[in-house]
Scaffold this motif. Sequence first.
Motif, PDB file in Angstrom:
ATOM      1  N   SER A 323      34.119 -18.327  -9.496  1.00 52.90           N
ATOM      2  CA  SER A 323      32.688 -18.103 -10.075  1.00 52.90           C
ATOM      3  C   SER A 323      32.412 -16.614 -10.096  1.00 52.90           C
ATOM      4  N   LEU A 324      31.699 -16.260 -11.368  1.00 57.12           N
ATOM      5  CA  LEU A 324      31.514 -15.164 -11.982  1.00 57.12           C
ATOM      6  C   LEU A 324      29.716 -14.862 -12.127  1.00 57.12           C
ATOM      7  N   VAL A 325      29.145 -13.675 -11.798  1.00 52.64           N
ATOM      8  CA  VAL A 325      27.894 -13.433 -11.844  1.00 52.64           C
ATOM      9  C   VAL A 325      27.790 -12.043 -12.386  1.00 52.64           C
ATOM     10  N   VAL A 326      27.028 -11.833 -13.412  1.00 55.80           N
ATOM     11  CA  VAL A 326      26.712 -10.555 -13.949  1.00 55.80           C
ATOM     12  C   VAL A 326      25.564 -10.423 -14.037  1.00 55.80           C
ATOM     13  N   ARG A 327      25.106  -9.238 -13.279  1.00 54.93           N
ATOM     14  CA  ARG A 327      23.371  -9.267 -13.072  1.00 54.93           C
ATOM     15  C   ARG A 327      23.192  -7.691 -13.171  1.00 54.93           C
ATOM     16  N   ASP A 328      21.993  -7.562 -14.215  1.00 56.25           N
ATOM     17  CA  ASP A 328      21.515  -5.960 -14.474  1.00 56.25           C
ATOM     18  C   ASP A 328      20.192  -5.983 -13.659  1.00 56.25           C
ATOM     19  N   PRO A 365      14.863 -13.534 -10.756  1.00 56.65           N
ATOM     20  CA  PRO A 365      13.425 -13.117  -9.965  1.00 56.65           C
ATOM     21  C   PRO A 365      13.229 -11.937  -9.717  1.00 56.65           C
ATOM     22  N   GLY A 366      11.947 -11.415 -10.381  1.00 51.14           N
ATOM     23  CA  GLY A 366      11.620  -9.894 -10.030  1.00 51.14           C
ATOM     24  C   GLY A 366      11.852  -9.131 -11.447  1.00 51.14           C
ATOM     25  N   ARG A 367      13.165  -8.661 -11.561  1.00 49.47           N
ATOM     26  CA  ARG A 367      13.478  -8.097 -12.736  1.00 49.47           C
ATOM     27  C   ARG A 367      15.209  -8.366 -12.992  1.00 49.47           C
ATOM     28  N   GLY A 368      15.440  -7.925 -14.117  1.00 49.90           N
ATOM     29  CA  GLY A 368      16.731  -8.264 -14.720  1.00 49.90           C
ATOM     30  C   GLY A 368      17.212  -9.525 -15.147  1.00 49.90           C
ATOM     31  N   TRP A 369      18.390  -9.585 -15.602  1.00 49.25           N
ATOM     32  CA  TRP A 369      18.966 -10.718 -16.391  1.00 49.25           C
ATOM     33  C   TRP A 369      20.356 -11.019 -15.783  1.00 49.25           C
ATOM     34  N   ALA A 370      20.579 -12.291 -15.592  1.00 46.67           N
ATOM     35  CA  ALA A 370      21.691 -12.730 -14.899  1.00 46.67           C
ATOM     36  C   ALA A 370      22.707 -13.728 -15.815  1.00 46.67           C
ATOM     37  N   VAL A 371      23.930 -13.534 -15.984  1.00 43.64           N
ATOM     38  CA  VAL A 371      24.858 -14.502 -16.412  1.00 43.64           C
ATOM     39  C   VAL A 371      25.832 -14.916 -15.453  1.00 43.64           C
ATOM     40  N   SER A 372      25.718 -16.328 -15.085  1.00 47.61           N
ATOM     41  CA  SER A 372      26.630 -16.949 -14.181  1.00 47.61           C
ATOM     42  C   SER A 372      27.466 -18.128 -14.674  1.00 47.61           C
ATOM     43  N   ALA A 373      28.697 -17.900 -14.456  1.00 49.34           N
ATOM     44  CA  ALA A 373      29.649 -18.998 -14.897  1.00 49.34           C
ATOM     45  C   ALA A 373      30.591 -19.589 -13.648  1.00 49.34           C
ATOM     46  N   THR A 374      30.760 -20.875 -13.578  1.00 55.26           N
ATOM     47  CA  THR A 374      31.807 -21.431 -12.650  1.00 55.26           C
ATOM     48  C   THR A 374      32.746 -22.282 -13.465  1.00 55.26           C
ATOM     49  N   LEU A 375      34.001 -21.888 -13.205  1.00 56.90           N
ATOM     50  CA  LEU A 375      35.375 -22.357 -13.628  1.00 56.90           C
ATOM     51  C   LEU A 375      36.150 -22.950 -12.723  1.00 56.90           C
ATOM     52  N   PRO A 376      37.115 -24.073 -13.021  1.00 63.48           N
ATOM     53  CA  PRO A 376      37.814 -24.643 -12.093  1.00 63.48           C
ATOM     54  C   PRO A 376      39.009 -23.973 -12.114  1.00 63.48           C
ATOM     55  N   ARG A 377      39.805 -24.082 -10.933  1.00 65.10           N
ATOM     56  CA  ARG A 377      41.093 -23.508 -10.825  1.00 65.10           C
ATOM     57  C   ARG A 377      41.972 -23.862 -11.567  1.00 65.10           C
ATOM     58  N   GLN A 378      41.928 -25.114 -12.043  1.00 69.57           N
ATOM     59  CA  GLN A 378      42.937 -25.757 -13.019  1.00 69.57           C
ATOM     60  C   GLN A 378      42.243 -26.217 -14.254  1.00 69.57           C
ATOM     61  N   VAL A 379      43.163 -25.955 -15.607  1.00 72.82           N
ATOM     62  CA  VAL A 379      42.594 -26.505 -16.808  1.00 72.82           C
ATOM     63  C   VAL A 379      42.591 -28.006 -16.773  1.00 72.82           C
ATOM     64  N   SER A 380      41.696 -28.566 -17.213  1.00 67.86           N
ATOM     65  CA  SER A 380      41.574 -29.989 -17.200  1.00 67.86           C
ATOM     66  C   SER A 380      42.438 -30.447 -18.395  1.00 67.86           C
ATOM     67  N   ALA A 381      42.976 -31.490 -18.523  1.00 71.11           N
ATOM     68  CA  ALA A 381      43.950 -31.924 -19.523  1.00 71.11           C
ATOM     69  C   ALA A 381      42.989 -32.814 -20.281  1.00 71.11           C
TER      70      ALA A 381
END
Length: 381
Positions: A323-328, A365-381
């Motif tokens: 999981s990845l979250v980038v928030r300002d 919520p409140g202020r700022g902007w967020a980008v969130s991503a969820t990736l599997p540990r294995q690449v789907s074939a």
Amino acid sequence: MSNPLRSLLEEPRPPDPPVRVWRDWVLLAGVTVVGVLEGVLREDLPLRGLSVALALGLAPLLLWRRTHPLAVVATAFGVTAVVDIVLVASGAPALDMNTMVYLLVLPYSLFRWGSGREAVAGLAIILVPATLSLVVSWTGVADAIGGVAVLLSAFALGWAVRSEHGARERRLEQVKSEERALLARELHDTVAHHVSAIAVQAQAGQALAPTSPSSPLEALAVIEEEASRTLAEMRAMVRVLRNEAPVDYAPQPGVADLGRLAGASPAGPRVDVSVSGDLAALPAAIDAAVFRIAQEAVTNALRHARNATLIDVRVAGDQSTVSLVVRDDGDPGAADPGDEAGFGLTGMAERALLLGGACRAGPCPGRGWAVSATLPRQVSA
């Protein structure tokens, strides 16, 4: 036939929009209210009953202007032409209801959503009642020129909006294609690595076989594992590859390189990077995707987060996902990236989707902007 006309005739119809949208219902309600009020309050309205009936009777056509623009134009302007002809033949006064100005939405819709052939056919249909209206209700050259200009403006506006929408759709598709090609190149690097490992193990097994009988079995086990990974990566690569551009063999950055994004800039917010959880032995495609998405999200925040002091990048891994979250912490509503960065958001979402994950962006919520991503540990074939 001139080239512009040929281009217009051969242009296919764009994809159908939703059958009805709330704006059309609001427009219909507004036309109905205004028509009733004009019919009741306007004292000099000629043929009051017929005028109100015609204005309100044609108004529901607005609900189908997106999906059947030519049929709507033919019905509305055909009915008005017939009514005008009957009134002229009987010596009755011409209709003069201001509410009927809503009919200008239909030529706009014709050029906005109709195909090229529908636009040409609808233009011919519109010219008949428009010409008849000028003749019957002639009030001078200036008014005639003004009326023609308004009608042409409706055509031009529809065409301009259609062209702008088409250009944006093509740009979005280009961004998706570029992201697929970049991902395919990164997957190619992974496949090359696995194939090299297979070759090394095979050579080692052959070299050690005379002195260590168990070495070939150990080598075969490693080869089997590497071959399975290679097969999954190759299937993913074939699925996403969209062009034949030369492969870039430069090493791709990953989770270990996220520290490059950290630090404070003289004129911008500080970037903090936090990595936690199980992030060892990630597939190269997932490893690179985490870095690429974080990099794009940080870039967008640096460009668009107004009055931000901090951009927080958090990456966490477990047994099945990363999981990845980038928030300002920028001003509320000020970090909306707009069209240009919106293409970057499209690329991030496309990359995550191709790897079997998801990526979302929006205000916090409140202020700022967020980008969130969820990736599997294995690449789907």
